[in-house]
Design an enzyme around this catalytic site. Sequence first.
Site, mmCIF file in Angstrom:
data_model
loop_
_atom_site.group_PDB
_atom_site.id
_atom_site.type_symbol
_atom_site.label_atom_id
_atom_site.label_comp_id
_atom_site.label_asym_id
_atom_site.label_seq_id
_atom_site.Cartn_x
_atom_site.Cartn_y
_atom_site.Cartn_z
ATOM 1 N N ARG A 288 4.631 -3.391 2.596
ATOM 2 C CA ARG A 288 3.564 -3.947 1.768
ATOM 3 C C ARG A 288 3.928 -5.381 1.389
ATOM 4 N NH1 ARG A 288 3.900 -3.492 -4.503
ATOM 5 N NH2 ARG A 288 2.628 -5.304 -4.907
ATOM 6 N N HIS B 100 -1.207 -11.014 -5.535
ATOM 7 C CA HIS B 100 0.033 -10.758 -6.285
ATOM 8 C C HIS B 100 0.360 -12.031 -7.069
ATOM 9 C CE1 HIS B 100 3.794 -8.019 -6.319
ATOM 10 N NE2 HIS B 100 4.004 -8.960 -7.227
ATOM 11 N N GLU C 139 -0.684 -5.029 -10.147
ATOM 12 C CA GLU C 139 -0.371 -5.025 -11.579
ATOM 13 C C GLU C 139 -1.238 -5.970 -12.404
ATOM 14 O OE1 GLU C 139 3.815 -5.650 -12.206
ATOM 15 O OE2 GLU C 139 4.351 -3.780 -11.226
ATOM 16 N N ASN D 107 3.152 1.375 -9.474
ATOM 17 C CA ASN D 107 4.447 0.717 -9.641
ATOM 18 C C ASN D 107 5.062 1.257 -10.921
ATOM 19 O OD1 ASN D 107 3.651 -0.857 -7.500
ATOM 20 N ND2 ASN D 107 3.595 -2.784 -8.642
ATOM 21 N N TYR E 75 8.871 1.315 -13.247
ATOM 22 C CA TYR E 75 10.280 0.944 -13.421
ATOM 23 C C TYR E 75 10.930 1.685 -14.590
ATOM 24 C CZ TYR E 75 9.543 -2.698 -9.993
ATOM 25 O OH TYR E 75 9.273 -3.361 -8.820
ATOM 26 N N GLU F 88 5.975 0.287 -5.798
ATOM 27 C CA GLU F 88 7.160 -0.443 -6.288
ATOM 28 C C GLU F 88 7.999 0.484 -7.140
ATOM 29 O OE1 GLU F 88 6.827 -4.191 -8.402
ATOM 30 O OE2 GLU F 88 5.273 -4.870 -7.014
HETATM 31 C C1 FCB Z 1 6.865 -6.045 -10.827
HETATM 32 C C2 FCB Z 1 6.198 -7.113 -9.979
HETATM 33 C C3 FCB Z 1 7.077 -7.620 -8.860
HETATM 34 C C4 FCB Z 1 8.513 -7.781 -9.298
HETATM 35 C C5 FCB Z 1 9.010 -6.503 -9.932
HETATM 36 C C6 FCB Z 1 10.452 -6.550 -10.341
HETATM 37 O O1 FCB Z 1 6.267 -6.017 -12.095
HETATM 38 O O2 FCB Z 1 5.023 -6.600 -9.395
HETATM 39 O O3 FCB Z 1 6.529 -8.824 -8.391
HETATM 40 O O4 FCB Z 1 8.622 -8.864 -10.138
HETATM 41 O O5 FCB Z 1 8.229 -6.232 -11.073
#
Ligand code: FCB
Length: 475
Positions: free
Chosen positions: A94, A138, A183, A306, A308, A364
């Site tokens: 991607r 993006h 995002e 995405n 984290y 992500e």
């Molecule tokens: C996300 C973004 C990506 C990168 C990661 C670590 O929020 O989409 O571009 O910065 O974090």
Amino acid sequence: MAAKLAKSNSENSSRVHRQGPFPRSSFLWGVSTSSFQIEGAAHIDGRGDSIWDTYCREQGRIKNGDNGDVACDHYHRYAEDVALMRDLGVAAYRFSVAWPRVLPRGRGAANEAGLAFYDRLIDALLAAHIEPWICLYHWDLPQALDDLGGWQNRDIAGWFADYAALVARRFGDRVKRFATFNEPCVFTLFGYGFGWNAPGIADRAALHKAIHHINLSHGAAVRVLRNSVKNASIGAIHNRQPCFPCGTDAADADAAERLSEYWNDAFPVPQHFARYPAALAEAIEPYQKPGDMAEIAQRVDWFGLNHYSPHYIKTDGNLIGATFGAPPDDVPRTAIGWTIVPGAFRDTLLDVHTRFGLPIYVLENGTAADDRLDSSGHVEDNGRIAYLKAYTDAMQEAMSGGADVRGYFVWSLLDNFEWTSGYSQRFGLIYVDFATQRRIPKASAQWYSDLIAAKRKSAALPTTGKPMGTTAADR
Ligand code: FCB
């Protein structure tokens, strides 16, 4: 009309069904990047400026005064990068198209040299049996459009639709997977609400106009892609993280709920259910016109996620009355300070499955680490391996619990330009020595490659899959 759409996208959809744990033979293992973060070649072959080029020129905005002028020089080194992906064994990649590279002024005349770069990249991917996934946006808005108000100008829905049509016409013969936005919650809150990212605005009206116009642009682009690309498989990419209150008082709990509506719901809820969440509805109302919600809630094929780490939220005097606070001391953190809570990933996947009822692609997930070349020229990033293992295990738990997850893409293929952190945060499976542009696969690259090979083997797939094209199951 809105009621009809809301019904067909019901929050308790009957499409929610149980899936077995992976490996499924069609499960897609991939990697993700974005244009501004890796391409470089910012001032050649006719590329126009983006708002991030401008932002990087402003004193004090980016750590160490870094910028995206060279980044990973992927524009020139794409063939080597595709070969690295082939060695990893990923079935999908991607990336995003830089709007100002293909339309230097954001609209009007297209830039043939910019389009030809993506032709070369796509052809190299297909030759390596790697399925290209294009994200249209993006974060690198053409500066020329920002000069006209950017996302605050309602006309942008038309400009974005025209850009989507150009991409569809040029690449739709070879690319079937399209995401509209990456995002949107992050670049609206950070870019228009808090003033921390390009274009650096902190204004209530700007934030709400941008949110609504981005939703409209999403709907317009889905319509264009659907009409112009045969067998297109379309979605949007949402960052979703649980928002926990920092303290125990009611004010922090309210703040967490409010921030969560901006972060988690401001885009997927209107896009799937044709309504705005309560915290935003009144502020957005002045910018809405009849028919908008139906335009926004176009049918999509999958939910791009995405994820984290969770957020820890406290009250604040800013324009949404909420901001980020410190996580509890006992929660482990990555190099960038984000907490490591794999259970929150499992719960987020299950929540997305229950609420939206669509196939999920994790587009992500990954971690920054303090990676260094050791004396033998290796990068032993054991912390990243532990993170990826814990998070892919959590994904497996979610799938065993019924979440319909169809793919997982690591952020990121390469160390790259990490927005306001510049080059100080490394997220790649491949180490980049920015002085020489030498690429060095880290220990995690080998780990990921082994994982993919093991999953393929246990799914009894041939080692070179046949990933091209859309699986019927996605539609
Ligand atoms: C996300 C973004 C990506 C990168 C990661 C670590 O929020 O989409 O571009 O910065 O974090």
